[in-house]
Design an enzyme around this catalytic site. Sequence first.
Site, PDB file in Angstrom:
ATOM      1  NE  ARG A 156      -2.306  -1.223   3.687  1.00 36.99           N
ATOM      2  CZ  ARG A 156      -1.730  -0.478   4.606  1.00 36.99           C
ATOM      3  NH1 ARG A 156      -1.663   0.840   4.446  1.00 36.99           N
ATOM      4  NH2 ARG A 156      -1.223  -0.992   5.688  1.00 36.99           N
TER       5      ARG A 156
ATOM      6  CE1 TYR B  79       1.118  -7.513  -4.163  1.00 34.76           C
ATOM      7  CE2 TYR B  79       1.040  -6.117  -2.227  1.00 34.76           C
ATOM      8  CZ  TYR B  79       1.274  -7.347  -2.810  1.00 34.76           C
ATOM      9  OH  TYR B  79       1.644  -8.410  -2.027  1.00 34.76           O
TER      10      TYR B  79
ATOM     11  CE  LYS C 243      -6.107  -3.301   4.803  1.00 34.45           C
ATOM     12  NZ  LYS C 243      -6.390  -3.837   6.142  1.00 34.45           N
TER      13      LYS C 243
ATOM     14  CG  HIS D   5      -7.340  -2.654  10.354  1.00 32.01           C
ATOM     15  ND1 HIS D   5      -6.024  -2.277  10.512  1.00 32.01           N
ATOM     16  CD2 HIS D   5      -7.305  -3.684   9.467  1.00 32.01           C
ATOM     17  CE1 HIS D   5      -5.246  -3.018   9.770  1.00 32.01           C
ATOM     18  NE2 HIS D   5      -5.994  -3.885   9.115  1.00 32.01           N
TER      19      HIS D   5
ATOM     20  CB  SER E 260      -0.482  -4.097   8.842  1.00 31.87           C
ATOM     21  OG  SER E 260      -1.474  -3.192   8.458  1.00 31.87           O
TER      22      SER E 260
ATOM     23  CB  CYS F  97      -0.057  -7.436  15.212  1.00 32.80           C
ATOM     24  SG  CYS F  97       0.855  -5.960  15.604  1.00 32.80           S
TER      25      CYS F  97
ATOM     26  CG  ASP G 133      -7.752  -6.818   7.098  1.00 32.83           C
ATOM     27  OD1 ASP G 133      -6.920  -6.563   7.983  1.00 32.83           O
ATOM     28  OD2 ASP G 133      -7.833  -6.160   6.044  1.00 32.83           O
TER      29      ASP G 133
ATOM     30  NE  ARG H 144      -0.279  -8.532   2.182  1.00 32.09           N
ATOM     31  CZ  ARG H 144      -0.982  -7.885   3.111  1.00 32.09           C
ATOM     32  NH1 ARG H 144      -2.101  -8.375   3.566  1.00 32.09           N
ATOM     33  NH2 ARG H 144      -0.534  -6.751   3.607  1.00 32.09           N
TER      34      ARG H 144
HETATM   35  C1  OXD Z   1      -3.070  -4.296   6.073  1.00 27.69           C
HETATM   36  C2  OXD Z   1      -3.620  -5.366   5.269  1.00 27.69           C
HETATM   37  O1  OXD Z   1      -2.116  -3.645   5.670  1.00 27.69           O
HETATM   38  O2  OXD Z   1      -4.524  -6.062   5.755  1.00 27.69           O
HETATM   39  O3  OXD Z   1      -3.592  -4.077   7.159  1.00 27.69           O
HETATM   40  O4  OXD Z   1      -3.182  -5.521   4.122  1.00 27.69           O
HETATM   41 MN    MN Z   2      -5.339  -5.177   7.498  1.00 29.14          MN
END
Ligand code: OXD
Ligand code: MN
Length: 608
Positions: free
Chosen positions: A68, A217, A226, A246, A268, A270, A293, A389
């Site tokens: 991102r 991406y 998001k 989130h 993200s 964790c 998510d 991913r």
């Molecule tokens: C993030 C994702 O960055 O889920 O939180 O991709």
């Molecule tokens: Mn996320």
Amino acid sequence: MSQLPEKVFNYVEENINLCKPDSVHICDGSQMENDILLYQLQKDGILKKLPKYKNCWLAKTDPADVARVERLTYISTELKRDTIPTPKTGVASQLGNWMSPADMEEQLFMRFPECMKGRTMYVIPFSMGPIGSPLSKIGIQCTDSPYVVASMNIMTRMGVKVLDSLKDGDFVKCLHSVGRPLPLTAPLHNNWPCDPKNTLVAHFQERNEICSFGSGYGGNSLLGKKCFALRIGSKLAQREGWFAEHMLILGLENSKGEKKYIAAAFPSACGKTNLAMMTPLLPGYKVTCVGDDIAWMRFDENGQLRAINPENGFFGVAPGTSNKTNPCAMDTIQTNTIFTNVAETSDGGVFWEGLEKEIDDDVEITSWLGEEHWTKEKSSKTAAHPNSRFCTPASQCPILDKEWECPKGVPIDAIIFGGRRPDGVPLVYEAFNWQHGVFLGASMRSEATAAAEHKAKSLMHDPFAMRPFFGYNFGDYLKHWMSFQDKKNLNLPKIFHVNWFRKNSEGQFLWPGFGENARVLDWIFRRINNEDITQKSPIGLLPKFDSLNLDGLDNPVDLEALFNIPKEFWLDEVKALEKYFEEQVNVDLPPQIREELKKLEERVKNSA
Ligand code: OXD
Ligand code: MN
């Protein structure tokens, strides 16, 4: 085209006139459509079939398009203050990027005209949430990336069935282009069209519209995730009185068959996906997954908070996922999965950091950058990109909750906030009340992640794990959360903070984590039932030491080290939070947060 609902027709026509694609394909969401698309992607050298698994595919992106792009992601509102709090003079805001709609229009006008020349524009009608659920919302994404279509087919419910349920209702407008019209004026890397120099992700909050240019991406291009479910979603939620967060959602069943649902926000990387699919190592407990998510949550007419997962798949970080850390995810990704930027193996499979023990010895690895005979010893680079991913259907998850598509959502009994905190922050504690819980969310900090363009290992403020995803002024977001405290007849869930990542002075983790985190969930479960198992501390309610079930743990844990509240550390934490709130949220900080910070400081100062 002519059968599209009028508003959709008009939106598609506008985009055709702007982007000038060679052809238009309205996605019906059928199996045949998906098969043809995958075949085409293979022919174009964007996807490669992975013969070791069934219907699994590998994409390698342009190495300049791997995450991102937070600094190129904007929210556009007439008033800047509606998007970000005004930071203290001389300080740059970390709480989002704003551009006026007029300036943004100009930026878009430099990018979108004729950007799809020579390409097909795909029109994807998609539903975030189960089709027809009162909690769901519909989007229409126009994109020139067939990879995005195949991924959206996994991540959302898409196709004609969505149009049927839309009728003449409203939808979120989503326009996406990789920004590489044909014929090309420069060669592509890995056959992956993108335009990193001109990447821009724009959200128009006042008209529920997203325009994303230049990146193919993840969160930049799968606009349901998001952009819609969090940035547009949080603004819709503020207007309509709900939450777009989130957060993962999990079901937790104890040995008596009693069940609770919990939503949990972590920044993200964790281990959100791992927690959402956890295999509990505490006998008798069962975890089921609703989402990994994003959670959309709303209080129902009985005052019960209910949540849906607006997504239909998992777009999980691959490195670190293994049969040890997340066997359920490993099961899920054996079929119908698109992998991106992972390494490949000579037996037609995938590899990433964390799978060392799970590949045969004689297998050769080719890294995501194409380095053949890759070995950890020989190469200076990782085999898989740290933000590589898997994109995989939720329905394949072996522990998917049976209520996961329940239109009214699952009842949420607890909310957890967490972060990656090597020092000072205990394994688990409970907020004194809702207001204190909101303060805990606002105070979240965590080590940085590879999911965006930050330096790993630095400690970042990430309130509610929403820092990159707020759709409006964070101060107003806090006021929104706080407002539920004053509403009558709401059954406000208890709020907790967890930290699986505390380390000792030798840098070793103090807690085994993964399946053993069930012991923490068990404590939370019992707290939902109001068991008397807490002791007061300056920062919140800690478990009474004998209340955390440690039976059968492989190695003893140092409870004192896991739960101590170092006074100096917490005084520093208070200072860091004060600085952050004053600099970043400034006059938009609700007085209740200031009050909670003051109270925390007093309690820490007065502690032994
Ligand atoms: C993030 C994702 O960055 O889920 O939180 O991709
Ligand atoms: Mn996320």
